[in-house]
Enzyme design. Sequence first.
Site, PDB file in Angstrom:
ATOM      1  N   GLU A 191      20.654  18.338  44.317  1.00  0.00           N
ATOM      2  CA  GLU A 191      20.603  19.568  45.115  1.00  0.00           C
ATOM      3  C   GLU A 191      21.702  20.527  44.688  1.00  0.00           C
ATOM      4  OE1 GLU A 191      21.678  22.251  48.533  1.00  0.00           O
ATOM      5  OE2 GLU A 191      22.914  20.778  47.536  1.00  0.00           O
ATOM      6  N   GLU A 192      22.869  19.949  44.419  1.00  0.00           N
ATOM      7  CA  GLU A 192      24.058  20.778  44.171  1.00  0.00           C
ATOM      8  C   GLU A 192      23.988  21.574  42.872  1.00  0.00           C
ATOM      9  OE1 GLU A 192      26.200  21.402  46.307  1.00  0.00           O
ATOM     10  OE2 GLU A 192      26.328  19.738  47.725  1.00  0.00           O
ATOM     11  N   HIS A 301      32.821  21.376  50.208  1.00  0.00           N
ATOM     12  CA  HIS A 301      33.062  21.184  48.775  1.00  0.00           C
ATOM     13  C   HIS A 301      34.523  20.872  48.440  1.00  0.00           C
ATOM     14  CE1 HIS A 301      29.042  23.012  47.184  1.00  0.00           C
ATOM     15  NE2 HIS A 301      28.870  22.082  48.111  1.00  0.00           N
TER      16      HIS A 301
HETATM   17 ZN    ZN Z   1      26.869  21.357  48.842  1.00  0.00          ZN
END
Ligand code: ZN
Length: 326
Positions: A191-192, A301
């Site tokens: 996803e990142e 993050h």
């Molecule tokens: Zn993220």
Amino acid sequence: MIETIKALTEAFGPSGREDKIRNLIIEMIKDHVDGYNVDKIGNLIAWKGEGGEPVLFVSHMDEIGIVITNEIEEGFYRIEPVGGMSPYSALSRRFIFEDGTIGVVSVEHETFEDYKKALSNMTFDNLYLDTMGKKMKIGTFGVYMSSFYESGDLMMSKAMDDRSGAAVLVELVKKLKNPKRKFYVAFSIQEEVGLVGASVVAYPVDVSEAIAIDVTDSADTPKAFKRVPMKLGKGPAIKVKDKMSISDKRIVDKLVEVAEKEEIPYQMEVLIFGGTDAAALMKTKDGIPSATVSIPTRYIHTPSEVVSKKDFENTVKLLSAYVQRV
Ligand SMILES: [Zn+2]
């Protein structure tokens, strides 16, 4: 529940290296679902219940990290972020790599003037990894070395993004012993780095709606960004929009209706940046109406992402009531 979050956040699993985290999730859910499958690119999808209009819940299992790009000299390496990591969050941190190496990131400077310049405009070009002499291969992936900690209602760890979402789905399959309709839980990869797994995760299943569960920003520190309304402890955030997609209004309305009926605290979310797997789910197959339920998080993050236990529990409650709503 706390043990689930601790184990999931402390597990290793940067984008593209999700094997360990996937195996851990399989161990956690396998006795609580009717079946599961790992697709060709590594997404994990499990299902439970029968009939009704099936719904798909997606949390991503990858986390941000770094990768070795080249050797500067023996024991010193240049690195590149995997996903959205700020060089400021990488500086002076310890990282642990897939080959077991532990290293620290520091910044190059030959003079004080250099140092000041590097600090005011930090990029991955002037950062390096010191492995204390250990030889590493180019392309080796690493993540923040950081452990779980809790205090009162709050929990701190790396990778709350999005292992707290994954933990919600693990708790959901345990909680719903006899669901009133079929539901799927998916744990997506990469996803990142661009919602990669979620782009295809729904192909093998026939669902009429999908909900991504991910973290979102919060503004409840002394001088927080004023245009972010979300706060820790005020309940799951029902996303109206972010930068990449607008939640399907029918799903948003149903989520609000369920939360109100069940008296589950919730907050509305309009995020002026960011995106979740929902953006990919909307554009997959012939279009799946999608939305996002978010867990408000501080310091996204970084190695110390903070979430609220109450928000976590209320997210499980909201999704569970959503499945049972018929
Ligand atoms: Zn993220």
